[in-house]
Design a protein around this motif. Structure first.
Motif, mmCIF file in Angstrom:
data_model
loop_
_atom_site.group_PDB
_atom_site.id
_atom_site.type_symbol
_atom_site.label_atom_id
_atom_site.label_comp_id
_atom_site.label_asym_id
_atom_site.label_seq_id
_atom_site.Cartn_x
_atom_site.Cartn_y
_atom_site.Cartn_z
ATOM 1 N N ILE A 119 0.863 -1.185 0.000
ATOM 2 C CA ILE A 119 0.000 0.000 0.000
ATOM 3 C C ILE A 119 0.899 1.234 0.000
ATOM 4 N N LEU A 120 0.639 2.168 -0.905
ATOM 5 C CA LEU A 120 1.385 3.420 -0.884
ATOM 6 C C LEU A 120 0.572 4.477 -0.142
ATOM 7 N N ILE A 121 1.222 5.169 0.767
ATOM 8 C CA ILE A 121 0.569 6.309 1.424
ATOM 9 C C ILE A 121 1.537 7.475 1.479
ATOM 10 N N GLU A 122 0.999 8.649 1.777
ATOM 11 C CA GLU A 122 1.838 9.844 1.804
ATOM 12 C C GLU A 122 2.799 9.802 2.999
ATOM 13 N N LYS A 123 3.889 10.522 2.853
ATOM 14 C CA LYS A 123 4.866 10.664 3.939
ATOM 15 C C LYS A 123 5.060 12.148 4.213
ATOM 16 N N ILE A 143 5.350 7.640 0.346
ATOM 17 C CA ILE A 143 5.837 8.478 -0.762
ATOM 18 C C ILE A 143 5.918 9.915 -0.249
ATOM 19 N N ASN A 144 7.068 10.528 -0.448
ATOM 20 C CA ASN A 144 7.281 11.880 0.092
ATOM 21 C C ASN A 144 6.267 12.878 -0.440
ATOM 22 N N LEU A 145 5.883 13.759 0.466
ATOM 23 C CA LEU A 145 4.973 14.835 0.116
ATOM 24 C C LEU A 145 5.799 16.115 0.122
ATOM 25 N N ASN A 146 5.606 16.963 -0.895
ATOM 26 C CA ASN A 146 6.306 18.254 -0.885
ATOM 27 C C ASN A 146 5.307 19.370 -1.187
ATOM 28 N N ASN A 148 4.346 20.751 -3.713
ATOM 29 C CA ASN A 148 3.489 20.587 -4.900
ATOM 30 C C ASN A 148 2.583 19.375 -4.830
ATOM 31 N N GLY A 149 2.827 18.516 -3.863
ATOM 32 C CA GLY A 149 2.021 17.292 -3.757
ATOM 33 C C GLY A 149 2.922 16.083 -3.630
ATOM 34 N N LEU A 150 2.507 14.963 -4.241
ATOM 35 C CA LEU A 150 3.293 13.723 -4.120
ATOM 36 C C LEU A 150 4.558 13.802 -4.958
ATOM 37 N N ASP A 151 5.619 13.163 -4.486
ATOM 38 C CA ASP A 151 6.848 13.036 -5.263
ATOM 39 C C ASP A 151 6.577 12.006 -6.373
ATOM 40 N N GLN A 157 8.692 5.031 -9.392
ATOM 41 C CA GLN A 157 9.688 4.010 -9.017
ATOM 42 C C GLN A 157 9.049 2.876 -8.223
ATOM 43 N N GLU A 158 8.252 3.246 -7.229
ATOM 44 C CA GLU A 158 7.650 2.224 -6.367
ATOM 45 C C GLU A 158 6.636 1.381 -7.132
ATOM 46 N N LEU A 159 5.921 2.020 -8.062
ATOM 47 C CA LEU A 159 4.950 1.260 -8.852
ATOM 48 C C LEU A 159 5.654 0.258 -9.769
ATOM 49 N N LYS A 160 6.848 0.653 -10.237
ATOM 50 C CA LYS A 160 7.628 -0.248 -11.108
ATOM 51 C C LYS A 160 8.211 -1.398 -10.302
ATOM 52 N N LYS A 161 8.606 -1.081 -9.069
ATOM 53 C CA LYS A 161 9.345 -2.040 -8.242
ATOM 54 C C LYS A 161 8.486 -3.234 -7.830
#
Ligand code: PMP
Length: 390
Positions: A119-123, A143-146, A148-151, A157-161
């Motif tokens: 599961i991916l969630i914001e960080k 997934i890092n939040l900045n 502008n939003g999600l990195d 990368q994570e979806l590919k991995k």
């Protein structure tokens, strides 16, 4: 080793916030810790009129068992509002009423997540989601939040991995940071996701609470079959009624969600559903919402002003465009957990950043809530916090 309880409950974190609230309840404290809406958002008198009307006019229906999907006129109202606000083409059949959007999280976990699924969630991410999904023993990836939003590089990368089942986001005035995804960021996420089967949740309890009234487009724009929207009346009418919803056009997913909900609680409190439906039909909710928005804008402004005035200059803070929270980052190495106990001695509280990270690895961040304190209390509380920071 405790064998009496399931592995899943033993692995699930307690809500740090509820633990803090227990402490702060007993003391006369300035609390920036909770996520409580200001009572101005509870239209008590008009809700009382609605209550009298439904008791007088609906006979036994608000008191009887009801359908799992929820009260049809309420689902129709929600679908029409999506169309009016966002030009989304959804119907009542795409809406499942839930016991707060918190139940939506549990149902999605029940229906989709096997032990070990990614599961991916914001960080940092909403700790109620971390807690709720934890019961299904997933592998969390943050997934890092900045600003502008999600990195999006990290997302890709994570979806590919690995095979990702579920992505959980709060794109508007996020809990805990107050950040909002830019329109470009939303578009980029949608482009990336079109190549993957992962289901995207956009949890949106705060979208109507933008300070300037702007309504942001959903990432899925209602087009992705794998897009799921969560909504809630908690922050714009009352959290006590526990009325939220899940919106999805994915019929197969919806049918599983209905089965899971049946097994959980048969249906959401039907009296509350009649009440909220009557309130919405008899009143202009947007007039009510605009009062909440302008109050929160003032309170947020008061907190930012006080922070600018009192906090050391090397402390970073987000500048929310709506919602209920802002996020503070101290210079590296400073622990907000230590600060928390020092602040409690001065009768002021906040939530240290740790519980918003799956690995609890952040030591120098904290969440501040501004909606439930007067401007004077905000000023005083920030001054006291600054005092223990130095
Ligand atoms: N999602 C988010 C991001 C929240 O901040 C909250 C409330 N703190 C919820 C869900 C749960 O809201 P409710 O169950 O009251 O609708």
């Amino acid at each position: 080793m405790n064998t009496a309880y399931s592995d899943r409950i033993l692995k699930t974190p307690k809500s740090f916030i509820r633990e803090i609230l227990k402490v702060t309840e007993v003391k006369d404290i300035i609390s920036f810790a909770g996520g409580l809406p200001n009572p101005i958002s509870f239209p008590q008198d008009t809700l009382q009129e609605s209550m009298n009307r439904i008791v007088n006019e609906e006979g036994a229906k608000p008191f009887q068992y009801s359908t799992t999907e929820g009260l049809r006129p309420l689902r129709e109202y929600i679908a029409e509002r999506y169309e009016k606000q966002q030009n989304l083409k959804v119907s009542a059949d795409d809406i499942l009423i839930t016991t707060g959007s918190q139940q939506g999280l549990d149902l999605m976990g029940k229906v989709l997540v096997n032990k070990g699924d990614a599961i991916l969630i914001e960080k940092p991410g909403y700790l109620g989601a971390i807690q709720s999904f934890s019961l299904y023993e997933p592998e969390f990836i943050q997934i890092n939040l900045n600003e502008n939003g999600l990195d999006t590089d990290q997302l890709e990368q994570e979806l590919k991995k690995q095979q990702v089942k579920l992505i959980y986001t709060v794109p508007n005035f996020q809990n805990p940071t107050g950040l909002t995804y830019s329109k470009e960021n939303r578009k980029k996420i949608a482009d990336i996701l079109s190549d993957y089967p992962a289901i995207l949740i956009e949890d949106d309890p705060y979208g109507n609470l933008s300070f300037d009234g702007e309504i942001y487009p959903y990432i899925t724009d209602g087009k992705l079959l794998n897009g799921v929207l969560f909504g809630s009346f908690s922050k714009i009418i009352t959290p006590g009624m526990r009325i939220g919803w899940i919106c999805t056009k994915n019929r197969e997913l919806m049918s599983h969600l209905v089965t899971a909900k049946q097994a959980s609680d048969l249906h959401t409190n039907i009296f509350s559903q009649y009440l909220i439906n009557d309130y919405l039909r008899q009143n202009d909710i947007d007039i009510h919402i605009s009062k909440i928005r302008s109050l929160y804008k003032e309170q947020c402004g008061a907190m930012l002003n006080a922070i600018d005035r009192y906090f050391p200059k090397n402390v970073r803070v987000t500048r929310p465009k709506g919602g209920m929270f802002l996020w503070v980052t101290l210079p590296d190495g400073k622990s907000t957990m230590e600060l928390f106990y020092k602040a409690l001695e001065k009768n002021v509280s906040f939530v240290p950043g740790n519980p918003f990270y799956v690995q609890g690895e952040s030591f120098s961040t904290m969440r501040l809530n501004y909606t439930n304190s007067s401007k004077e209390m905000i000023e005083e509380g920030i001054k006291r916090l600054a005092g223990v920071m130095l």
